[in-house]
Design an enzyme around this catalytic site. Structure first.
Site, short mmCIF file in Angstrom:
data_model
loop_
_atom_site.label_atom_id
_atom_site.label_comp_id
_atom_site.label_asym_id
_atom_site.label_seq_id
_atom_site.Cartn_x
_atom_site.Cartn_y
_atom_site.Cartn_z
N SER A 145 55.40 14.21 65.64
CA SER A 145 53.97 14.54 65.69
C SER A 145 53.40 13.92 66.95
CB SER A 145 53.27 13.95 64.46
OG SER A 145 51.88 13.82 64.69
N TYR A 158 51.79 7.42 58.65
CA TYR A 158 52.36 8.70 59.09
C TYR A 158 52.85 8.57 60.53
CZ TYR A 158 52.49 13.71 60.27
OH TYR A 158 52.88 14.97 60.68
N ALA A 159 51.98 8.01 61.39
CA ALA A 159 52.32 7.90 62.81
C ALA A 159 53.52 6.99 63.03
CB ALA A 159 51.12 7.40 63.59
N ALA A 160 53.61 5.91 62.25
CA ALA A 160 54.75 5.00 62.38
C ALA A 160 56.05 5.74 62.04
CB ALA A 160 54.58 3.79 61.48
N SER A 161 56.00 6.56 60.98
CA SER A 161 57.20 7.31 60.60
C SER A 161 57.59 8.30 61.71
CB SER A 161 57.01 8.03 59.27
OG SER A 161 56.10 9.13 59.39
N LYS A 162 56.58 8.90 62.33
CA LYS A 162 56.86 9.91 63.37
C LYS A 162 57.29 9.27 64.68
CE LYS A 162 56.05 13.47 60.78
NZ LYS A 162 57.14 14.39 60.43
N THR A 193 48.84 24.96 58.72
CA THR A 193 49.76 25.08 57.57
C THR A 193 49.06 24.46 56.36
OG1 THR A 193 50.77 22.89 57.82
CG2 THR A 193 51.78 24.68 59.08
N1 LIG Z 1 50.91 20.76 60.14
C1 LIG Z 1 50.70 19.92 61.15
O1 LIG Z 1 49.58 19.77 61.67
C2 LIG Z 1 51.84 19.12 61.73
C3 LIG Z 1 51.67 18.54 62.99
C4 LIG Z 1 52.70 17.78 63.53
C5 LIG Z 1 53.88 17.63 62.83
N2 LIG Z 1 54.02 18.20 61.60
C6 LIG Z 1 55.28 17.97 60.90
O2 LIG Z 1 55.94 19.21 60.75
C7 LIG Z 1 56.71 19.22 59.54
C8 LIG Z 1 56.36 20.45 58.71
O3 LIG Z 1 54.97 20.40 58.43
P1 LIG Z 1 54.17 21.60 57.76
O4 LIG Z 1 52.79 21.53 58.27
O5 LIG Z 1 54.93 22.87 57.87
O6 LIG Z 1 54.16 21.07 56.22
P2 LIG Z 1 53.88 21.88 54.87
O7 LIG Z 1 53.21 23.16 55.15
O8 LIG Z 1 53.24 20.87 53.98
O9 LIG Z 1 55.37 22.19 54.35
C9 LIG Z 1 56.20 21.11 54.05
C10 LIG Z 1 57.61 21.60 53.72
O10 LIG Z 1 58.40 20.44 53.41
C11 LIG Z 1 58.82 20.50 52.04
N3 LIG Z 1 58.76 19.15 51.49
C12 LIG Z 1 57.68 18.35 51.33
N4 LIG Z 1 58.03 17.19 50.76
C13 LIG Z 1 59.38 17.25 50.55
C14 LIG Z 1 60.34 16.38 49.97
N5 LIG Z 1 59.99 15.17 49.45
N6 LIG Z 1 61.61 16.78 49.91
C15 LIG Z 1 61.98 18.00 50.37
N7 LIG Z 1 61.14 18.85 50.94
C16 LIG Z 1 59.84 18.49 51.01
C17 LIG Z 1 57.85 21.47 51.36
O11 LIG Z 1 58.39 22.13 50.23
P3 LIG Z 1 58.29 21.48 48.75
O12 LIG Z 1 56.88 21.02 48.55
O13 LIG Z 1 58.72 22.57 47.82
O14 LIG Z 1 59.28 20.34 48.75
C18 LIG Z 1 57.62 22.48 52.49
O15 LIG Z 1 58.71 23.38 52.57
C19 LIG Z 1 56.40 17.89 58.85
O16 LIG Z 1 57.40 16.96 59.13
C20 LIG Z 1 55.10 17.47 59.48
O17 LIG Z 1 54.90 16.07 59.43
C21 LIG Z 1 53.03 18.96 61.04
#
Ligand SMILES: NC(=O)c1ccc[n+]([C@@H]2O[C@H](COP(=O)([O-])OP(=O)(O)OC[C@H]3O[C@@H](n4cnc5c(N)ncnc54)[C@H](OP(=O)(O)O)[C@@H]3O)[C@@H](O)[C@H]2O)c1
Length: 245
Positions: A145, A158-162, A193
């Site tokens: 992130s 969150y940021a620490a993990s990323k 998302t």
């Molecule tokens: N959206 C943003 O603004 C953004 C920005 C920067 C980075 N990111 C990163 O991009 C990645 C995807 O984000 P997204 O926005 O697409 O998220 P999302 O829409 O919330 O989708 C998350 C996905 O991960 C799965 N998931 C969640 N917790 C899980 C767990 N404990 N075990 C296995 N699967 C799990 C969910 O399915 P289930 O709930 O069925 O498990 C879903 O398929 C993440 O790592 C997020 O931190 C997102």
């Protein structure tokens, strides 16, 4: 040699599903994973309807045995791995002073520890494929992130993990590129998302990045030769946020 193969965590929706779509369109055979079985089955069905080869493996990243079982399922089915997309993750917003340690533990466990375990479990497969395709190698792409690069109030855990994920990618490249395995951390700002549902109260979905933008970067990395490495890259929104999410 058969199709290239990719394992994408968190691929039932959001960024992970879009990455899966892009990879399938390029001919990758996939392993898709998430916790919710019906949601994962639906996503897999949609891709199969478009001709993709998909293995769907429900797994909870918070459970180490699930993570190891996921890598093993991909290996048993495909025999190697060209691309590992560390995408599944969770977010939460609290100031440092008020962050419940339960929340801290969950974020660090799912967003960083599970990724570490999955890399450990997948490395033999990635090395095997890199040895078979030395010009291309095998790759890991992690969804970090922009907050892993530049801190934002309210997002410390969150940021620490990323930030940890960015560091992990760099170490993987240092340790494994001799065996043809390299890693890239992609660091986007807000993406439209489910994860940003709350944020949409103050920031319009149209002002966020799209899942397609992120998937395009994954595809670009997937096409690089084994000699070229992008350690990390920031994807920021147009306008004035620049280094802010
Ligand atoms: N959206 C943003 O603004 C953004 C920005 C920067 C980075 N990111 C990163 O991009 C990645 C995807 O984000 P997204 O926005 O697409 O998220 P999302 O829409 O919330 O989708 C998350 C996905 O991960 C799965 N998931 C969640 N917790 C899980 C767990 N404990 N075990 C296995 N699967 C799990 C969910 O399915 P289930 O709930 O069925 O498990 C879903 O398929 C993440 O790592 C997020 O931190 C997102």
């Amino acid at each position: 040699m058969g199709n290239r193969t990719a394992l994408i965590t968190g691929s039932s929706r959001g960024i992970g599903l879009q990455i899966a779509r892009h990879l399938a369109a390029e001919g990758f055979a996939l392993t898709m994973s998430a916790r919710n079985e019906p949601g994962l089955a639906d996503a897999a069905l949609t891709l199969r309807a478009d001709g993709a080869q998909v293995l769907a493996v429900p797994a909870n990243l918070a459970v180490e045995d699930d993570v190891r079982r996921l890598a093993a399922a991909h290996g048993d089915h495909y025999g190697g791995m060209d691309l590992l997309v560390l995408n599944g993750g969770v977010a939460a917003q609290h100031p440092v002073a008020d962050t419940p340690m339960k929340t801290y533990d969950l974020l660090l466990n799912v967003n960083l520890r599970a990724q570490f375990v999955l890399v450990q479990a997948a490395l033999p497969l990635l090395r095997h494929t890199a040895a078979e395709r030395p010009r291309h190698g095998a790759k890991i792409v992690a969804l970090s992130s922009i907050t892993g690069k530049v801190s934002e109030p309210g997002l410390a855990a969150y940021a620490a993990s990323k930030a940890g994920l960015i560091s992990l990618c760099e170490t993987i490249t240092l340790e494994e590129s001799g065996a043809g395995v390299t890693a890239t951390a992609i660091c986007p700002g807000y993406v439209d998302t489910d994860m940003t549902a709350l944020k949409k109260q103050t920031l319009a979905a149209e002002a966020m990045l799209s899942t397609r933008d992120v998937a395009e970067l994954v595809m670009a990395v997937s096409r690089l030769s084994a000699h070229a490495v992008v350690p990390s890259m920031v994807l920021t929104r147009a306008g004035n946020p620049l280094w802010r999410a």
